[in-house]
Design a protein around this motif. Sequence first.
Motif, PDB file in Angstrom:
ATOM      1  N   PHE A  78     -43.603 -10.457  18.040  1.00 57.06           N
ATOM      2  CA  PHE A  78     -42.480  -9.578  17.727  1.00 57.06           C
ATOM      3  C   PHE A  78     -42.452  -8.445  18.746  1.00 57.06           C
ATOM      4  O   PHE A  78     -43.502  -7.925  19.144  1.00 57.06           O
ATOM      5  CB  PHE A  78     -42.623  -8.954  16.336  1.00 57.06           C
ATOM      6  N   THR A  79     -41.263  -8.043  19.133  1.00 57.03           N
ATOM      7  CA  THR A  79     -41.077  -6.830  19.925  1.00 57.03           C
ATOM      8  C   THR A  79     -40.146  -5.905  19.161  1.00 57.03           C
ATOM      9  O   THR A  79     -39.032  -6.299  18.794  1.00 57.03           O
ATOM     10  CB  THR A  79     -40.478  -7.141  21.306  1.00 57.03           C
ATOM     11  N   VAL A  80     -40.617  -4.689  18.888  1.00 58.94           N
ATOM     12  CA  VAL A  80     -39.785  -3.685  18.225  1.00 58.94           C
ATOM     13  C   VAL A  80     -39.548  -2.546  19.203  1.00 58.94           C
ATOM     14  O   VAL A  80     -40.371  -2.279  20.083  1.00 58.94           O
ATOM     15  CB  VAL A  80     -40.453  -3.167  16.931  1.00 58.94           C
ATOM     16  N   GLU A  81     -38.413  -1.881  19.049  1.00 59.62           N
ATOM     17  CA  GLU A  81     -38.049  -0.794  19.952  1.00 59.62           C
ATOM     18  C   GLU A  81     -38.072   0.531  19.206  1.00 59.62           C
ATOM     19  O   GLU A  81     -37.636   0.613  18.050  1.00 59.62           O
ATOM     20  CB  GLU A  81     -36.674  -1.058  20.562  1.00 59.62           C
ATOM     21  N   ILE A  82     -38.598   1.558  19.882  1.00 62.38           N
ATOM     22  CA  ILE A  82     -38.768   2.875  19.272  1.00 62.38           C
ATOM     23  C   ILE A  82     -38.262   3.934  20.235  1.00 62.38           C
ATOM     24  O   ILE A  82     -38.609   3.931  21.424  1.00 62.38           O
ATOM     25  CB  ILE A  82     -40.258   3.164  18.952  1.00 62.38           C
ATOM     26  N   ASP A  83     -37.444   4.842  19.745  1.00 60.75           N
ATOM     27  CA  ASP A  83     -36.986   5.996  20.518  1.00 60.75           C
ATOM     28  C   ASP A  83     -37.640   7.247  19.942  1.00 60.75           C
ATOM     29  O   ASP A  83     -37.496   7.547  18.745  1.00 60.75           O
ATOM     30  CB  ASP A  83     -35.465   6.128  20.453  1.00 60.75           C
ATOM     31  N   LEU A  84     -38.364   7.969  20.790  1.00 64.37           N
ATOM     32  CA  LEU A  84     -39.100   9.143  20.347  1.00 64.37           C
ATOM     33  C   LEU A  84     -38.507  10.404  20.964  1.00 64.37           C
ATOM     34  O   LEU A  84     -38.437  10.526  22.196  1.00 64.37           O
ATOM     35  CB  LEU A  84     -40.573   9.038  20.751  1.00 64.37           C
ATOM     36  N   PRO A  85     -38.083  11.359  20.143  1.00 69.67           N
ATOM     37  CA  PRO A  85     -37.659  12.649  20.693  1.00 69.67           C
ATOM     38  C   PRO A  85     -38.871  13.434  21.190  1.00 69.67           C
ATOM     39  O   PRO A  85     -40.017  13.016  21.016  1.00 69.67           O
ATOM     40  CB  PRO A  85     -37.000  13.334  19.489  1.00 69.67           C
ATOM     41  N   ILE A  86     -38.632  14.567  21.801  1.00 67.90           N
ATOM     42  CA  ILE A  86     -39.731  15.415  22.259  1.00 67.90           C
ATOM     43  C   ILE A  86     -40.591  15.811  21.059  1.00 67.90           C
ATOM     44  O   ILE A  86     -40.074  16.251  20.027  1.00 67.90           O
ATOM     45  CB  ILE A  86     -39.186  16.670  22.972  1.00 67.90           C
ATOM     46  N   GLU A  87     -41.895  15.615  21.182  1.00 67.88           N
ATOM     47  CA  GLU A  87     -42.869  15.867  20.118  1.00 67.88           C
ATOM     48  C   GLU A  87     -42.610  14.999  18.882  1.00 67.88           C
ATOM     49  O   GLU A  87     -43.141  15.273  17.810  1.00 67.88           O
ATOM     50  CB  GLU A  87     -42.892  17.347  19.719  1.00 67.88           C
ATOM     51  N   GLY A  88     -41.822  13.959  19.045  1.00 65.53           N
ATOM     52  CA  GLY A  88     -41.555  13.070  17.919  1.00 65.53           C
ATOM     53  C   GLY A  88     -42.643  12.028  17.758  1.00 65.53           C
ATOM     54  O   GLY A  88     -43.458  11.782  18.656  1.00 65.53           O
TER      55      GLY A  88
END
Length: 621
Positions: free
Chosen positions: A245-255
Motif C-alpha cells: 500500500f502507498t498512502v499520501e500525507i500532507d504535513l503543515p509546518i510543525e504538523g
Amino acid sequence: MNIKPGGTAGLNLAYAVGFFAEDDSYVVTQLGGDSPFGSTLAALGSDYAVHISPDGAGWSVFAGLDITSPLGNGKGWYIRDRESGFVWSPFYLPVGEKADEYEVAFFPGQVTAYTLKNKIAASLTVAVLPNKPVEVWLVRLENRSARERSLSFTTYFEPRVGQDLEIGYRMREKLLLMRKSLSSPTDAIASDMVLFHTSTLVPARIQTDKMRFMGQGRSLRNPLELDEAVDTQPECSSQNPLASFTVEIDLPIEGEAEFGFCVGVAHNADQAVELAKGLSRTSLIKEAVQMARMKWENAFSRTRLDSPDRVLNALVNTWLPYEAYAGWMRERTGGVCLDPAVATDYIRRFYSICAATPDMARESIVKFASGLSLTGTYSPDSRSFASLSLSELVWLPLVVARYILETGDACILAEPISLADSKGSQLTMQDLCERILEICSASREDAGPMFLRASRAWQDILGNPQTDVNKDIKEPQPLHQSAKSSEELVLPRRIRYLLAISKVLAEPGPREQFEQLFSADGAPTSDCAVACAALSKIVEELLGVKAVVDGLLLQPRLPDSWYDYQLIRVLRGDVYKVHVKRSLTPAKGQLAIYVDGSRISGQVIKEFGDGQEHLVEVIFC
C-alpha cells in the motif's frame, strides 16, 4: 578455573550496543548485531510471532509456518518526499540510508524505530497482539522543517510462497486478501489460510506483483514502485505475489500525522474481515498496542524488584521472564523438526515463569505429557519422533512440581493423560511423573543431578520429604571438585553480557554461581535457555526468595554495595512486599524476619491464603 573473556561458543551474532530506559525498554543506539533482548516479538495467547533486528530485517511466523522469508527480506517500509523524490526508511533497512538521529527501542512484543531524516521525525512501531494472529505497524510522522511537506508512505509485504495466489481487494474495509489458488499445490502456505493486509488510510496506490513493484534490475533498496507516478490496481492473481500500500500525507509546518497498517493470517475471508474491522482505525491500533504492553506488565507483576542496580531490576522485572516466554514461543511455532536435546524446552521454559503464565504453563505441560510414550519416545504431532534421555524426561515431574508450588493447582496431578502408544488407556499426571522417577531411580547414572533435584521437588509437593527414592543419591560435587576444574570455561554469550552490564552480577559471589551452573554437563547454551536458568539463579539464590510447600522461603543475600532492596512477590494469590535491609546496630543472630509487624521464627513465611498484601521486613543484623 580459567574463564575466557571472549570466544565464540554460542555466539551467533554480536549484540547491538544499547541501554535500559526508565520504562525497562532496551534501546539500541548503534547497529551491528541482534538486540540482546526482545528480538522475538511474541504475544500472550497467540501463535503469531515476529523476529526482527535493530536494522529492520526480519520475518514473521505463524504456528510453525514462515509467513515471510527467514532471510529477513520479506517486509519493508518506505518514506518518500513527493517533491524531491528522496526515499528513506523508518528503520535502516531496506533503503540503507543513514539518518541524522536513529534509535530502536525494544519492549516485550513490540519494537519502535525512531528516525530523524530530511527534517522529518518518524517513528514506526511493530507489535504483535494478544490472542490475534496479526502484527500491526503504527506510524507517526512529524514535520520539523519550515515549510509544508508532501510525503508518501509505502509498505512491502511478500508472502513466502512459490506458487501463485488469488488476490482480492475490498475497498470498503481497505483490505487486501491473498490465498492459495485451489488449483495450485500446497507448499509454503496452507490451502485454507488467508493472508491479509489493511490500512487505516485509503491507499493512493496498491501493488500485488513483485516484478512490477521491484522493476528490472532493481532491489528492495530502490524499487521501481517508488518512482512510478501512475496508479496501479491489484491483480486477480499473481505468480510473484506481494501486498503493498502507498498512502499520501500532507504535513503543515510543525504538523504531524498518525496512521497504521496490519498484516496477518486467518482461516477464511470472513475471519480476515472481522480482524481488519477491529483494527480499521488508528485509535484502535494504538489502543491494541497499549493493551498488549499492559498484559505483559501484568504477567510480570508476580515478581518485582526495586534495587540500587537499575540493570538488575530490568532483567528480573521484564527481560529474563520475557526471553523465557519468547523461547517457548519459538519451540511452539518451530515446525516439525525435532531435536531430542531440546524437545523438553517446550515445558522447560516455564520452570521460571509458571507464576507469570499459569494457563499456558498448564496447557504446555499436559500437551507435552500426552506426546510421551511408554518407551520414552516423544512425538509432538504424530509426524516426528524423538527418543528422550532420562535427563530430559525427568524435567516433566520437575516442572509439574514447580507449577504446583507456584500456583497451588494440585488438580493437575489428577489430569488424565493418554500416552502416544497407550491405545486409549490413560494414566494420571501423577502416575506418569512417578513412573518417570522410578525409571530414573533404576538408572541414576543416566539421570544424574537432575533426578535428585526432581525427586526432592516431587516428594516435597506430596508431603514426603524423605523417601526411599532419593535416600541413596549423593549430592552433586561442587564445581571445584569436579573433573572440569582444570578446563577452561567459555561462559555463554548472554551470561558474559549480563556480567558486563550489571555490577552486582559481576561481583565474585554471583559470578562464581554462574560459573558453577554453566560448567556442568548439559548446561544450557542457547540465549533463551540461559535466560531461564539465569532468572531462577538470580531470584532464588541471589535474592534468596523461593516458593516452598508451606509458603515463601526467605534466604536473602545483600550485596556489599547495597544497603537495602525491595521485592514484591505474588505467591498463590497472596502478595508479599519484602523489604531487605541492613541493621544499623549490631545484634545477636544474622537474620530477623518480621511479617505484618510480628517477628517469626525460622525463614519460611506460612501461606496465608487470604489474597491480601503482607508486609515483610528482613533485617541483616
